[in-house]
Design a protein around this motif. Structure first.
Motif, PDB file in Angstrom:
ATOM      1  N   LYS A 603       0.829  -1.200   0.000  1.00  0.00           N
ATOM      2  CA  LYS A 603       0.000   0.000   0.000  1.00  0.00           C
ATOM      3  C   LYS A 603       0.872   1.263   0.000  1.00  0.00           C
ATOM      4  O   LYS A 603       0.550   2.254  -0.654  1.00  0.00           O
ATOM      5  N   LYS A 604       1.972   1.217   0.765  1.00  0.00           N
ATOM      6  CA  LYS A 604       2.875   2.369   0.774  1.00  0.00           C
ATOM      7  C   LYS A 604       3.504   2.568  -0.603  1.00  0.00           C
ATOM      8  O   LYS A 604       3.720   3.704  -1.042  1.00  0.00           O
ATOM      9  N   ALA A 605       3.803   1.473  -1.262  1.00  0.00           N
ATOM     10  CA  ALA A 605       4.422   1.572  -2.586  1.00  0.00           C
ATOM     11  C   ALA A 605       3.421   1.938  -3.672  1.00  0.00           C
ATOM     12  O   ALA A 605       3.803   2.401  -4.759  1.00  0.00           O
ATOM     13  N   HIS A 606       2.117   1.723  -3.421  1.00  0.00           N
ATOM     14  CA  HIS A 606       1.069   2.015  -4.410  1.00  0.00           C
ATOM     15  C   HIS A 606      -0.027   2.832  -3.753  1.00  0.00           C
ATOM     16  O   HIS A 606      -1.160   2.359  -3.586  1.00  0.00           O
ATOM     17  N   PRO A 607       0.270   4.077  -3.367  1.00  0.00           N
ATOM     18  CA  PRO A 607      -0.717   4.871  -2.614  1.00  0.00           C
ATOM     19  C   PRO A 607      -1.967   5.211  -3.400  1.00  0.00           C
ATOM     20  O   PRO A 607      -3.016   5.465  -2.821  1.00  0.00           O
ATOM     21  N   ASP A 608      -1.877   5.213  -4.724  1.00  0.00           N
ATOM     22  CA  ASP A 608      -3.033   5.603  -5.552  1.00  0.00           C
ATOM     23  C   ASP A 608      -3.774   4.401  -6.127  1.00  0.00           C
ATOM     24  O   ASP A 608      -4.632   4.555  -7.008  1.00  0.00           O
ATOM     25  N   ALA A 609      -3.429   3.233  -5.679  1.00  0.00           N
ATOM     26  CA  ALA A 609      -4.059   2.013  -6.230  1.00  0.00           C
ATOM     27  C   ALA A 609      -5.553   1.988  -5.901  1.00  0.00           C
ATOM     28  O   ALA A 609      -5.962   2.304  -4.788  1.00  0.00           O
ATOM     29  N   LYS A 610      -6.341   1.630  -6.891  1.00  0.00           N
ATOM     30  CA  LYS A 610      -7.789   1.505  -6.697  1.00  0.00           C
ATOM     31  C   LYS A 610      -8.120   0.139  -6.111  1.00  0.00           C
ATOM     32  O   LYS A 610      -7.356  -0.826  -6.287  1.00  0.00           O
ATOM     33  N   PRO A 611      -9.245   0.068  -5.436  1.00  0.00           N
ATOM     34  CA  PRO A 611      -9.656  -1.248  -4.893  1.00  0.00           C
ATOM     35  C   PRO A 611      -9.748  -2.286  -6.006  1.00  0.00           C
ATOM     36  O   PRO A 611     -10.175  -1.996  -7.129  1.00  0.00           O
ATOM     37  N   ASP A 612      -9.346  -3.475  -5.714  1.00  0.00           N
ATOM     38  CA  ASP A 612      -9.395  -4.614  -6.638  1.00  0.00           C
ATOM     39  C   ASP A 612      -8.414  -4.504  -7.804  1.00  0.00           C
ATOM     40  O   ASP A 612      -8.476  -5.283  -8.743  1.00  0.00           O
ATOM     41  N   SER A 613      -7.504  -3.475  -7.727  1.00  0.00           N
ATOM     42  CA  SER A 613      -6.563  -3.345  -8.845  1.00  0.00           C
ATOM     43  C   SER A 613      -5.339  -4.228  -8.685  1.00  0.00           C
ATOM     44  O   SER A 613      -4.511  -4.297  -9.582  1.00  0.00           O
ATOM     45  N   GLY A 614      -5.222  -4.891  -7.583  1.00  0.00           N
ATOM     46  CA  GLY A 614      -4.084  -5.768  -7.365  1.00  0.00           C
ATOM     47  C   GLY A 614      -3.613  -5.706  -5.935  1.00  0.00           C
ATOM     48  O   GLY A 614      -4.226  -5.070  -5.074  1.00  0.00           O
ATOM     49  N   GLY A 615      -2.528  -6.359  -5.672  1.00  0.00           N
ATOM     50  CA  GLY A 615      -1.983  -6.378  -4.322  1.00  0.00           C
ATOM     51  C   GLY A 615      -0.715  -7.201  -4.294  1.00  0.00           C
ATOM     52  O   GLY A 615      -0.192  -7.623  -5.338  1.00  0.00           O
ATOM     53  N   PRO A 616      -0.212  -7.435  -3.096  1.00  0.00           N
ATOM     54  CA  PRO A 616       1.046  -8.177  -2.986  1.00  0.00           C
ATOM     55  C   PRO A 616       0.916  -9.658  -3.323  1.00  0.00           C
ATOM     56  O   PRO A 616       1.919 -10.328  -3.565  1.00  0.00           O
ATOM     57  N   PHE A 617      -0.316 -10.144  -3.366  1.00  0.00           N
ATOM     58  CA  PHE A 617      -0.522 -11.578  -3.627  1.00  0.00           C
ATOM     59  C   PHE A 617      -1.428 -11.760  -4.864  1.00  0.00           C
ATOM     60  O   PHE A 617      -2.353 -10.976  -5.102  1.00  0.00           O
ATOM     61  N   PRO A 618      -1.166 -12.785  -5.658  1.00  0.00           N
ATOM     62  CA  PRO A 618      -2.035 -13.055  -6.815  1.00  0.00           C
ATOM     63  C   PRO A 618      -3.388 -13.625  -6.375  1.00  0.00           C
ATOM     64  O   PRO A 618      -3.569 -13.974  -5.211  1.00  0.00           O
ATOM     65  N   TRP A 619      -4.297 -13.715  -7.363  1.00  0.00           N
ATOM     66  CA  TRP A 619      -5.633 -14.284  -7.126  1.00  0.00           C
ATOM     67  C   TRP A 619      -5.839 -15.509  -8.022  1.00  0.00           C
ATOM     68  O   TRP A 619      -5.434 -15.528  -9.181  1.00  0.00           O
ATOM     69  N   ARG A 620      -6.435 -16.528  -7.418  1.00  0.00           N
ATOM     70  CA  ARG A 620      -6.820 -17.708  -8.198  1.00  0.00           C
ATOM     71  C   ARG A 620      -8.334 -17.651  -8.400  1.00  0.00           C
ATOM     72  O   ARG A 620      -9.113 -17.779  -7.464  1.00  0.00           O
ATOM     73  N   GLY A 621      -8.727 -17.422  -9.665  1.00  0.00           N
ATOM     74  CA  GLY A 621     -10.146 -17.353  -9.982  1.00  0.00           C
ATOM     75  C   GLY A 621     -10.614 -18.611 -10.686  1.00  0.00           C
ATOM     76  O   GLY A 621      -9.911 -19.159 -11.541  1.00  0.00           O
ATOM     77  N   THR A 622     -11.776 -19.076 -10.323  1.00  0.00           N
ATOM     78  CA  THR A 622     -12.340 -20.285 -10.934  1.00  0.00           C
ATOM     79  C   THR A 622     -13.710 -19.978 -11.511  1.00  0.00           C
ATOM     80  O   THR A 622     -14.573 -19.413 -10.823  1.00  0.00           O
ATOM     81  N   VAL A 623     -13.902 -20.331 -12.772  1.00  0.00           N
ATOM     82  CA  VAL A 623     -15.199 -20.193 -13.429  1.00  0.00           C
ATOM     83  C   VAL A 623     -15.738 -21.593 -13.687  1.00  0.00           C
ATOM     84  O   VAL A 623     -15.071 -22.411 -14.334  1.00  0.00           O
ATOM     85  N   THR A 624     -16.939 -21.862 -13.204  1.00  0.00           N
ATOM     86  CA  THR A 624     -17.579 -23.161 -13.414  1.00  0.00           C
ATOM     87  C   THR A 624     -18.682 -23.004 -14.446  1.00  0.00           C
ATOM     88  O   THR A 624     -19.548 -22.131 -14.315  1.00  0.00           O
ATOM     89  N   VAL A 625     -18.629 -23.841 -15.474  1.00  0.00           N
ATOM     90  CA  VAL A 625     -19.646 -23.819 -16.524  1.00  0.00           C
ATOM     91  C   VAL A 625     -20.365 -25.161 -16.532  1.00  0.00           C
ATOM     92  O   VAL A 625     -19.773 -26.205 -16.242  1.00  0.00           O
ATOM     93  N   VAL A 626     -21.656 -25.135 -16.860  1.00  0.00           N
ATOM     94  CA  VAL A 626     -22.477 -26.341 -16.858  1.00  0.00           C
ATOM     95  C   VAL A 626     -23.211 -26.448 -18.188  1.00  0.00           C
ATOM     96  O   VAL A 626     -23.704 -25.440 -18.731  1.00  0.00           O
ATOM     97  N   ARG A 627     -23.279 -27.661 -18.702  1.00  0.00           N
ATOM     98  CA  ARG A 627     -23.953 -27.921 -19.983  1.00  0.00           C
ATOM     99  C   ARG A 627     -25.239 -28.689 -19.713  1.00  0.00           C
ATOM    100  O   ARG A 627     -25.219 -29.835 -19.271  1.00  0.00           O
ATOM    101  N   ASP A 628     -26.368 -28.050 -19.984  1.00  0.00           N
ATOM    102  CA  ASP A 628     -27.671 -28.680 -19.749  1.00  0.00           C
ATOM    103  C   ASP A 628     -28.304 -29.215 -21.036  1.00  0.00           C
ATOM    104  O   ASP A 628     -29.463 -29.610 -21.036  1.00  0.00           O
TER     105      ASP A 628
END
Length: 719
Positions: A603-628
């Motif tokens: 945060k000190k290194a990125h004082p103008d960072a917007k919420p959800d724009s990143g951070g010190p740790f990566p994010w693992r996102g999962t998208v689940t799709v279903v075929r009906d």
């Protein structure tokens, strides 16, 4: 009028008591539907090259003298028919259609089916018939040379015994293989009050399905036939027509103050005598003939000149109250001539006639015959409603039948998708090329100054019954759950072809349809012949077969959806591990302090960072799709909080799948089919999902849901 019906049936009923000669050639049965085996190369005389003496291989010719009794709306006819036996065996009996008998009483196949099918869906042809408004066709005499012939009503499709729409005529002398038959027929046709397609209202007479018409003798290799067979179905509630190509020479005598229009070209000046006028129209290389006679009607004329076509005389015949429709119908006809000629093949005839029926005769509108069709009428065309689009679409649609019903001459009884469905698809392509969207305001929208529009194919998918298809597209016209199911032949075929085009490519699809037309115009293709042309041109048998197996021969449904989006920050984890023979342990409390320090430092290194724009740790996102539903190649587009996105292809037979992304920021949304290519998907609203509330998808497809729009365009099912 009941007495008139009984009298009309007496000659045939009396002759039917004679001992019948068993037919030596079988009839196609009621289960005939989509053909799966391509026709032989020499079917119907082989592909027409343009170097033959006639455009089609003419099998039959008709010379008819007809006189209209305007007061009774009846036609006295004398017909000489010459037919060629194309088979390798003698023919002892021929079969003919007497279509008008569908309207003589409520015991016909047409009315019997109407009472059932309209209880489960809407359709045209539902008008009540009052006393004195029935119609029929009565055979007065049938002669072969000088010999009078006997006839018997038959029921190829197992319809009610009272149905008299198909008749077998037993010959005095058989027609040898390759020989010709000439029959002289005297008949009386009583037009009904307009019920469906044909009939009268006031001084307007739409004369369709009005003469005895021979059935089609199919040979081995033609539309799935393995031996000669008669293809001659009863006149069903949901069916149209199928006939051999030939020539017509028809003279029509009407009151001199009536306007006449017909299939083909008028020959010379009309002949007037005793207050009546006789018109003569001739046309070769067509498979039907219809005409109109109406008092006080007006005409509007133009001409079309295009590459490969003769100069085409274009005429609109209209009642004075629909003057506003004349010019739009004329323009849409001229535009259609250009589009269909450029995309499929040059228009080969010298005439096109469009008829605008009068008020209270709407059921005569929206109907097609070779070189001749009926359109829609409006006293005023309101630019703030869909009037302009409707009159354009109906005109384009009925003209387009001149190709898919007329020149390609598919069997509308057994494979209606080849005409109604493919024509609907090609019509919408034309409107799409013109950037002509559908105006969909309702009264309350207009009051608010709102005039939303809809893409033409989005409208088609709306009424296609995609959520629960009950009949294959390739099913015949009458063996369906309901009239509504039959109606989806139009919209579901158009939607399926739209999606196939998206998979094959627009240019490839157009080349394939042009090849289909080249091979099969002036012949009689089957569904299998269409499939073969698409495969041969595209080279993509897998895609074409998949679409045909799922929708033409089957009742597959597509409904792929985004089931869930999960985001999880990838943090250092507590626990014990062994490395280089030494075991160490990460303390949870110490780890929490380490994580907190890393967040603070970031945060000190990125004082103008917007919420959800990143951070010190990566994010693992999962998208689940279903075929009906059925498998279809899908594109998944995943968007992240930093504005980036990633596309992933889902093209396998899994019923569900998870796609995992490790990124500097969270997933904010996921969407299947982001380019909107898969219109067969039954529910587009579940194709996308966001991690925060977002009504964009609902707004985007909201018009797809409104019952008001579905009702507004229900007329499409009637075309």
């Amino acid at each position: 009028m009941a007495q008139g019906v009984a009298a009309a049936a007496q000659p045939a009923a009396a002759s039917s008591t004679a001992v019948a000669v068993p037919p030596e050639i079988p009839l196609v049965g009621a289960d005939a539907a989509a053909v799966s085996v391509p026709s032989a190369a020499n079917a119907w005389g082989g592909e027409r090259t343009g170097n033959e003496a006639t455009l089609s291989d003419r099998v039959v010719s008709y010379r008819i003298d007809a006189e209209l009794d305007a007061a009774k709306h009846a036609i006295n006819g004398k017909q000489q028919m010459t037919w060629r036996n194309r088979s390798d065996r003698a023919v002892h009996s021929v079969y003919m259609h007497l279509y008008l008998n569908a309207f003589q009483n409520e015991r016909s196949t047409f009315f019997t089916e109407r009472s059932v099918l309209t209880a489960h869906g809407d359709s045209r042809g539902r008008g009540a018939v009052k006393k004195g408004q029935w119609g029929w066709i009565e055979l007065k005499q049938v002669r072969q040379s000088a010999a009078p012939l006997k006839w018997t009503f038959v029921h190829p499709d197992g319809g009610p015994e009272a149905d008299q729409t198909v008749v077998r005529i037993d010959l005095a002398e058989p027609v040898p293989a390759g020989g010709t038959l000439t029959l002289d027929i005297d008949f009386l046709s009583q037009l009904p009050r307009v019920i469906e397609r044909t009939g009268y209202f006031g001084d307007f007479n739409m004369v369709g399905q009005w003469f005895p018409k021979i059935g089609v003798l199919e040979l081995p290799g033609e539309r799935g036939a393995t031996a000669p067979r008669w293809n001659v179905h009863e006149f069903h509630f949901n069916s149209e027509f199928y006939a051999d190509f030939g020539s017509y020479d028809v003279s029509m005598t009407v009151p001199s103050d009536y306007t006449v229009g017909a299939v083909g070209e008028q020959q010379g000046e009309p002949v007037k005598k005793d207050g009546k006028t006789t018109y003569r129209f001739v046309q070769g290389d067509v498979h039907d003939f219809a005409w109109v006679a109406a008092k006080g009607y007006q005409t509007l004329d133009a001409s079309y000149v295009g590459p490969g076509s003769p100069k085409v005389a274009v005429r609109v015949i209209y009642p004075p109250e629909y003057l506003a429709s004349a010019q739009p119908v004329l323009k849409a006809t001229l535009d259609s001539l250009a589009y269909f000629s450029n995309t499929l093949g040059a228009y080969p005839y010298r005439t096109v006639t469009a008829v605008v029926p009068p008020y209270n005769a709407d059921e005569a509108g929206g109907m097609e015959y070779p070189t001749f069709f009926t359109a829609e009428g409006y006293a005023k065309i309101d630019s703030q409603t869909a009037d302009q689009w409707e009159i354009d679409f109906v005109t384009i649609h009925e003209f387009g039948h001149g190709y898919f019903y007329g020149l390609l001459a598919s069997n509308e009884f057994e494979e209606p998708m080849l005409d109604e469905g493919l024509n609907e698809y090609w019509d919408q392509r034309m409107l799409r090329e013109r950037n002509q969207r559908i105006l969909v305001p309702t009264t309350w929208m207009r009051r608010l100054g709102m005039t939303p529009t809809m893409d033409v194919f989005a409208m088609e998918r709306m009424s296609a019954g995609l959520g629960r298809p009950v009949d294959p597209l390739g099913q015949n016209s009458w063996n369906r759950l309901s009239s509504s199911s039959y109606g989806t032949v139009y919209s579901r075929t158009a939607t399926a072809m739209h999606d196939l085009e998206e998979r094959l490519g627009k240019e490839v699809t157009e080349r394939a349809f042009r090849e289909y037309y080249k091979r099969w115009h002036f012949r009689h293709p089957s569904v299998a012949d269409l499939r073969a042309a698409l495969i041969d041109v595209s080279g993509d048998a897998k895609t074409v077969n998949e679409v045909f197996d799922q929708y033409v021969f089957g009742t597959a449904k597509i409904d792929d959806r985004i089931s869930a989006i999960d985001n999880k920050e990838v943090l250092p984890l507590a626990g014990s591990e062994s490395k280089d023979g030494k075991r160490s342990e990460v303390d949870a409390d110490a780890l929490d302090k380490q994580i907190a320090k890393q967040r603070s430092d970031w945060k000190k290194a990125h004082p103008d960072a917007k919420p959800d724009s990143g951070g010190p740790f990566p994010w693992r996102g999962t998208v689940t799709v279903v075929r009906d539903g059925a498998q279809v190649p899908q594109l998944l587009r995943v968007k992240f909080a930093d504005g980036s996105s990633e596309d992933v292809h889902w093209n396998d037979d899994r019923r569900w799948a998870r796609f995992v992304f490790t990124k500097p920021t969270k997933i904010v949304s996921a969407e299947l089919d982001p380019e909107q290519k898969i219109y067969l998907d039954a529910n587009k609203l579940n194709d996308s999902l966001t991690t925060k509330p977002n009504g964009a998808a609902s707004r985007r497809w909201g018009a797809d849901v409104g019952a008001l729009v579905q009702a507004f365009y229900a007329f499409l099912v009637t075309l």
